[in-house]
Enzyme design. Structure first.
Site, PDB file in Angstrom:
ATOM      1  N   ASP A  10      44.208  25.350  30.909  1.00  0.00           N
ATOM      2  CA  ASP A  10      44.250  26.760  31.322  1.00  0.00           C
ATOM      3  C   ASP A  10      44.833  26.776  32.745  1.00  0.00           C
ATOM      4  O   ASP A  10      44.857  25.752  33.435  1.00  0.00           O
ATOM      5  CB  ASP A  10      42.815  27.293  31.316  1.00  0.00           C
ATOM      6  CG  ASP A  10      42.655  28.585  32.080  1.00  0.00           C
ATOM      7  OD1 ASP A  10      43.436  29.523  31.818  1.00  0.00           O
ATOM      8  OD2 ASP A  10      41.778  28.662  32.959  1.00  0.00           O
ATOM      9  N   ASP A  12      44.679  29.946  35.406  1.00  0.00           N
ATOM     10  CA  ASP A  12      43.881  30.644  36.429  1.00  0.00           C
ATOM     11  C   ASP A  12      42.425  30.193  36.426  1.00  0.00           C
ATOM     12  O   ASP A  12      41.747  30.314  35.422  1.00  0.00           O
ATOM     13  CB  ASP A  12      43.956  32.159  36.196  1.00  0.00           C
ATOM     14  CG  ASP A  12      45.330  32.707  36.524  1.00  0.00           C
ATOM     15  OD1 ASP A  12      45.965  33.287  35.639  1.00  0.00           O
ATOM     16  OD2 ASP A  12      45.784  32.493  37.680  1.00  0.00           O
TER      17      ASP A  12
HETATM   18  C1  XBP Z   1      43.460  34.616  33.606  1.00  0.00           C
HETATM   19  C2  XBP Z   1      43.803  36.009  33.287  1.00  0.00           C
HETATM   20  C3  XBP Z   1      45.086  36.563  33.789  1.00  0.00           C
HETATM   21  C4  XBP Z   1      45.076  36.615  35.317  1.00  0.00           C
HETATM   22  C5  XBP Z   1      46.074  37.636  35.822  1.00  0.00           C
HETATM   23  O1  XBP Z   1      44.347  33.821  32.835  1.00  0.00           O
HETATM   24  O2  XBP Z   1      43.065  36.675  32.579  1.00  0.00           O
HETATM   25  O3  XBP Z   1      45.204  37.871  33.276  1.00  0.00           O
HETATM   26  O4  XBP Z   1      43.788  37.047  35.772  1.00  0.00           O
HETATM   27  O5  XBP Z   1      47.359  37.299  35.340  1.00  0.00           O
HETATM   28  P1  XBP Z   1      43.939  32.302  32.396  1.00  0.00           P
HETATM   29  P2  XBP Z   1      48.270  38.464  34.713  1.00  0.00           P
HETATM   30  O6  XBP Z   1      42.554  32.009  32.948  1.00  0.00           O
HETATM   31  O7  XBP Z   1      43.967  32.327  30.892  1.00  0.00           O
HETATM   32  O8  XBP Z   1      45.003  31.444  33.024  1.00  0.00           O
HETATM   33  O9  XBP Z   1      48.187  39.642  35.668  1.00  0.00           O
HETATM   34  O10 XBP Z   1      49.652  37.893  34.609  1.00  0.00           O
HETATM   35  O11 XBP Z   1      47.646  38.751  33.366  1.00  0.00           O
HETATM   36 MG    MG Z   2      41.052  30.748  33.422  1.00  0.00          MG
END
Ligand code: XBP
Ligand code: MG
Length: 253
Positions: A10, A12
């Site tokens: 993953d 973020d």
């Molecule tokens: C985390 C999310 C993303 C980010 C914001 O993604 O939910 O939406 O918070 O990015 P992950 P965007 O943990 O799956 O990497 O604004 O591009 O959606």
């Molecule tokens: Mg995440």
């Protein structure tokens, strides 16, 4: 025991600690530019994270503010487009950093031939730049972003597409996640899952994960095992023992 063919990360909260001082800041700057007066403070933003996907998160928030659906339908995407451009600026300024231990783990996995991939809810328009900036020499064989799948996490779509692109079976791969939604997505895809929680997700119910750590383990950042559902469990403090040594047996379900 199945050999560990691939690890699907993953983004973020996992590869990078990007939410508190990255996405949240970008959302707030976009709100300011649009003259909307909204500010997502650090603590309430943690709740907003349960809505995955930036456009959906904005829409969910604006609905909660009582904005009619017709108005939200054009405002949310416009805000998100600006937010994404701002986030890309933060990326190129080096403001989104790898979590401690990620670089070391990736080098060790690559070093023993484990293939690497990404499955994120984030948007490709910033994910590609972030991976290039933060891990320029790392070959991720599959990078699946939220805008490429029908359903975002906690649905399994992103991990299933990553497995398909890697042409590996879920039984020979491990997912590394940080959140309730991410662990739900990876386990629904049939993957052995390691949750490496962070200060936003430490309170999440990630009990479905096979192994839960509070970090990746790095000199100066020993990782603590918070839960271990595997047969060959290991408890206590990992004296920055790399996660690789844990991942290799983890593939055995
Ligand atoms: C985390 C999310 C993303 C980010 C914001 O993604 O939910 O939406 O918070 O990015 P992950 P965007 O943990 O799956 O990497 O604004 O591009 O959606
Ligand atoms: Mg995440």
């Amino acid at each position: 025991m199945n050999p560990l063919a691939a690890v699907i990360f993953d983004v973020d909260g996992t590869l990078v600690d990007s939410e508190r001082h990255g996405h949240r800041v970008a959302f707030n700057l976009a709100f300011e530019e649009f003259g909307l007066g909204y500010v997502w403070d650090e603590v309430p933003y943690g709740e907003l994270l349960h809505t995955t996907g930036g456009v959906r998160r904005i829409d969910h928030f604006l609905a909660g503010e009582g904005m009619p659906e017709q108005e939200r339908a054009c405002l949310a995407p416009a805000l998100h487009q600006r937010k994404t451009a701002i986030l890309n600026d933060l990326v190129t300024q080096g403001r989104i950093e790898l979590r401690p231990g990620v670089r070391r783990l990736i080098d060790e996995l690559s070093g023993v031939g484990v293939r690497l991939a990404v499955a994120t809810t984030g948007s490709r328009s910033w994910v590609a730049g972030l991976l290039t900036h933060a891990l320029p020499d790392v070959a991720f064989e599959a990078v699946v972003t939220g805008d490429e799948v029908e359903r975002r996490k906690p649905e399994p779509d992103a991990f299933l597409l990553a497995l398909q692109r890697l042409t590996v079976d879920a039984s020979t791969a491990v997912a590394v996640e940080d959140s309730l939604e991410g662990v739900a997505s990876a386990t629904a895809a049939g993957l052995t899952t390691v949750a490496v929680v962070n200060d936003y997700t430490a309170g999440h119910d990630v009990g479905a994960a096979d192994l839960v750590l509070d970090g990746f383990g790095d000199p100066g950042h020993p990782a603590r095992v918070l839960a271990d559902r595997r047969a060959t469990g290991c408890a206590g403090i990992l004296d920055f023992t790399t996660l690789r040594r844990l991942l290799l047996p983890v593939a055995a379900r």
